[in-house]
Design an enzyme around this catalytic site. Structure first.
Site, short mmCIF file in Angstrom:
data_model
loop_
_atom_site.label_atom_id
_atom_site.label_comp_id
_atom_site.label_asym_id
_atom_site.label_seq_id
_atom_site.Cartn_x
_atom_site.Cartn_y
_atom_site.Cartn_z
N HIS A 171 0.79 -1.24 0.00
CA HIS A 171 0.00 0.00 0.00
C HIS A 171 0.82 1.30 0.00
O HIS A 171 0.31 2.33 0.40
CB HIS A 171 -0.95 0.02 1.20
CG HIS A 171 -2.09 -0.96 1.09
ND1 HIS A 171 -1.91 -2.29 0.85
CD2 HIS A 171 -3.42 -0.77 1.20
CE1 HIS A 171 -3.09 -2.89 0.82
NE2 HIS A 171 -4.03 -1.99 1.02
N GLY A 206 -1.50 -2.32 -5.79
CA GLY A 206 -2.41 -3.39 -5.40
C GLY A 206 -3.73 -2.84 -4.90
O GLY A 206 -4.75 -3.52 -4.96
N HIS A 207 -3.72 -1.65 -4.35
CA HIS A 207 -4.94 -0.97 -3.92
C HIS A 207 -4.98 0.39 -4.61
O HIS A 207 -4.18 1.27 -4.34
CB HIS A 207 -4.97 -0.79 -2.40
CG HIS A 207 -6.31 -0.40 -1.86
ND1 HIS A 207 -7.09 0.61 -2.42
CD2 HIS A 207 -7.03 -0.88 -0.81
CE1 HIS A 207 -8.21 0.72 -1.72
NE2 HIS A 207 -8.21 -0.17 -0.75
N HIS A 242 -12.47 -6.65 -4.76
CA HIS A 242 -12.58 -5.78 -3.59
C HIS A 242 -13.30 -4.50 -3.99
O HIS A 242 -12.88 -3.78 -4.89
CB HIS A 242 -11.17 -5.48 -3.08
CG HIS A 242 -11.10 -4.76 -1.78
ND1 HIS A 242 -11.09 -3.39 -1.71
CD2 HIS A 242 -11.03 -5.21 -0.50
CE1 HIS A 242 -11.00 -3.02 -0.44
NE2 HIS A 242 -10.95 -4.11 0.32
N GLU A 284 -14.25 -8.69 0.95
CA GLU A 284 -14.77 -7.32 1.09
C GLU A 284 -15.24 -6.77 -0.25
O GLU A 284 -14.97 -5.62 -0.59
CB GLU A 284 -13.69 -6.40 1.68
CG GLU A 284 -13.22 -6.83 3.06
CD GLU A 284 -12.21 -5.87 3.66
OE1 GLU A 284 -11.60 -5.09 2.90
OE2 GLU A 284 -12.03 -5.89 4.88
N GLU A 321 -19.12 -2.22 2.93
CA GLU A 321 -18.18 -1.35 3.66
C GLU A 321 -18.50 0.13 3.44
O GLU A 321 -18.82 0.55 2.34
CB GLU A 321 -16.75 -1.66 3.22
CG GLU A 321 -15.70 -0.88 3.98
CD GLU A 321 -14.29 -1.21 3.53
OE1 GLU A 321 -13.39 -0.39 3.78
OE2 GLU A 321 -14.08 -2.28 2.92
N CYS A 324 -16.50 2.59 3.32
CA CYS A 324 -15.56 3.17 2.35
C CYS A 324 -16.01 2.89 0.91
O CYS A 324 -15.78 3.71 0.02
CB CYS A 324 -14.16 2.63 2.57
SG CYS A 324 -13.29 3.37 3.96
N CYS A 330 -10.00 2.55 8.32
CA CYS A 330 -10.10 3.36 7.11
C CYS A 330 -11.41 4.14 7.03
O CYS A 330 -11.47 5.24 6.46
CB CYS A 330 -9.94 2.48 5.87
SG CYS A 330 -11.06 1.07 5.83
N CYS A 331 -12.49 3.59 7.60
CA CYS A 331 -13.81 4.18 7.39
C CYS A 331 -14.07 5.47 8.18
O CYS A 331 -14.61 6.43 7.63
CB CYS A 331 -14.90 3.16 7.69
SG CYS A 331 -14.90 1.73 6.58
#
Length: 639
Positions: free
Chosen positions: A133, A184-185, A259, A311, A327, A329, A407-408
């Protein structure tokens, strides 16, 4: 839409949303600052700010937290920036400046910035783009730096992130000698495009384009990356290319896969780049993905991501209510994607989803007092099962104060603080209103004051102030749920058919004068909503909506075992404003319903269930879980 609508140009003064923005400014941001500093006892440790102090050499210690812990600080700083834009606060700005100075001190000479690798694994930078990340954190930091520059005019943070962008550009890209990798994200695509708009550096645009266009060219890239380096970050690290949308080039992707947060950030970046570059093939790909996600994989609440295991998405029409992930996010990502699609071309379908997910997919992620948060947003909870049994452990019945993967919470804060960017736009002599929030907007052609009782009442008034140009158009979105409406200009009823276009906006074009007012009125009846029978979970069920709000049923209002309740086909609904308690000022739906109960305790029997009339109450879904642990359902059987 030609340009970004600046946050400072819309000041929300709305009974519903002003209080929530003030909650973010006065409660959520200070609370989260204490969390990031580990000053709240009894909750999950964050250590996020300590990581930066350690990386800067200001204190001794070890890295703690998730590998992407830096992103919590980034999103918090972005929320701070938006808060300062709408409500200046000298003390808060000073504390933010001090944190930015620490971030600057932690940056290495070559521009690299990521506390996990600076502190813990300095010899392994850019070796694990799949899991670690670095680019995700950089993207959030870029977004925060742009927001802070736009809010305060201070460029220290922006200069730090320019160095980061330059460092990434020297190491990753299509050129020979560079790593031909992708994140990757996804997220850095969004950050680079925001940096490009402010810094006007073509390399940022080119690097964003590279990350978008390179994805899926080699579906085996991450597996090859893992084999080359010989180590992994997570023991169960997935090499499924669908998980991170690298299974095919983005223009060949037809369905929401993998995801859900990663997908939404990718699609947002794609739509943004398509708008900036005029890339029609990319815009078409975005439209294809939009149609699948919102037409076949989105919950009534606007939430997305059915599976807890990864997720994310499963398949079309698979929408379980009590094991859903949904989620927070991901909901925020969908709102961002919708907003970017509106920039490509005006169509109310984007604004309709933006509104749906805001009220029903994002708001539930934060408790009414701003101190607890949901990561997962189910449409049904059952205490004793939800949060307890295998397959249901991710579905909590009450909001926690914080999370190991947090994260949220800061994501909700930055979204609500920045709402002014989403309400309206201006382009080619036309003012567009996508959402209905009271406030004052500064456009090139005029100042417009908006008065609104939304979401409780269908009465919106637009009052023109300081017309700097007389001839222009005002375009008002007519929500798809509105079947009949009236529009008055200076008290005169206007014929609506000739002004309503296929894009779902009502266009009023004329020479305007100061104090001209436009009133948009529509009824808000309770609407019964049914589901496509391909969705197994909602067979023979109905959900209630009113205005933009989805409603739900809680045990605290309806008694235990709410699965016994039925909504009669001929039920008459009554709207009641709650006057006291936790849900004061909320509008509930009351009616006479049916409870079906068994006459005996046996598990199976051959007699019909007994029926009795009972009072039932539905409350807005975003309010659920604020009155203690209890059952909740959105979809109810109809009889």
């Amino acid at each position: 839409m030609e340009n970004e609508f600046e946050l400072k140009r819309y000041k929300i003064t709305d009974e519903f949303w002003s209080s929530r923005q003030q909650l973010i400014t006065k409660t959520v941001i200070p609370y989260q600052e204490k969390v990031l500093n580990d000053e709240i006892p009894g909750i999950e440790k964050s250590h996020a700010l300590a990581n930066f102090r350690i990386a800067a050499g200001m204190e001794k210690g070890e890295f703690y937290g998730m590998v992407f812990q830096d992103s919590d600080v980034a999103k918090w700083l972005e929320a701070v920036a938006y808060s300062l834009a709408i409500s200046p606060d000298i003390a808060l700005e000073k504390r933010a400046d001090e944190i930015i100075d620490i971030i600057a001190k932690s940056q290495q000479e070559d521009g690299y910035l990521d506390t996990y690798f600076i502190i813990k694994e300095p010899g392994q930078k850019f070796q694990n783009l799949q899991e670690c990340h670095e680019l995700y954190c950089a993207g959030h930091m870029m977004e925060a730096s742009v927001a802070y520059y736009e809010a305060t005019g201070k460029d220290t943070f922006l200069k730090v992130m320019q160095k980061v962008a330059d460092c990434i550009d020297r190491n990753i890209g299509p050129e020979e000698g560079k790593i031909h990798g992708i994140p990757g994200h996804e997220e850095i695509e969004i950050g680079l495009l925001r940096m490009y708009r402010v810094c006007v550096n073509p390399r940022y645009l080119e690097l964003a384009a590279y990350f978008i266009n390179q994805r899926g060219i080699n579906p085996e890239y991450f597996a090859q990356e893992t084999e080359k380096r010989g180590w992994i970050q997570w023991l169960d690290s997935p090499h499924d290319a669908q998980y991170n949308q690298s299974y095919a080039p983005v223009r060949q992707q037809k369905e929401g896969k993998g995801h859900s947060v990663r997908a939404m950030y990718l699609y947002t970046g794609m739509a943004d780049y398509a708008k900036i570059s005029g890339d029609e093939s990319l815009a078409d790909a975005c439209e294809t993905l939009w149609s699948n996600v919102t037409g076949k994989q989105m919950y009534l609440t606007g939430s997305i991501g059915q599976a807890a295991q990864w997720e994310g998405f499963t398949q079309d029409y698979d929408l379980p209510n009590d094991t859903v992930y949904a989620e927070t996010c991901a909901a925020i990502g969908l709102m961002m994607f919708a907003h970017r699609m509106l920039k490509i071309h005006i169509d109310r379908k984007y604004a309709d989803v933006m509104e749906r997910v805001l009220y029903n997919g994002i708001l539930p992620g934060m408790q009414l007092d701003g101190k607890r948060f949901f990561y997962v947003n189910p449409l049904e909870v059952n205490p004793g099962v939800s949060g307890k049994l295998p397959g249901y452990k991710h579905v909590l019945t009450e909001r926690p104060e914080w999370f190991p993967c947090a994260c949220c919470p800061p994501n909700v804060a930055r979204l609500i603080a920045s709402l002014g960017k989403y309400v309206c736009d201006e382009a080619d002599g036309t003012i567009y209103f996508h959402l209905f929030m009271g406030g004052t907007a500064e456009f090139e052609v005029a100042t417009v004051r908006v008065e609104s009782d939304y979401p409780w009442k269908g009465h919106i008034c637009f009052i023109l102030k300081q017309c700097r140009k007389n001839l222009f158009s005002l375009a008002i979105r007519i929500p798809s749920y509105v079947k009949e409406f009236t529009v008055y200009v200076n008290g005169k009823c206007m014929p609506t058919e000739e002004h309503l276009k296929k894009d779902g906006y009502l266009y009023l074009s004329r020479e305007w004068e100061n104090e001209d007012n436009i009133t948009f009125d529509f009824e808000m009846p309770v609407r019964r909503t049914y589901c496509n029978p391909l969705v197994r979970a909602n067979e023979n069920c109905v959900a209630l909506q009113r205005g933009p709000l989805v409603y739900c049923f809680e045990e605290v209002d309806n008694g235990k075992n709410i699965q016994e309740l039925r909504i009669p086909e001929n039920a008459e609904f009554y709207i009641k404003q709650i006057t006291d308690g936790t849900l004061a000022d909320i509008y509930a739906i009351d009616f006479d319903g049916i409870r079906k109960v068994a006459a005996q305790e046996e598990l199976y029997f051959e007699t019909k269930l007994e029926e009795k009339m009972v009072p039932m109450r539905a409350v807005p879904y975003f309010t659920w879980g604020n009155r203690g642990e209890n059952q909740m359902r959105v979809w109810m059987p109809e009889t």
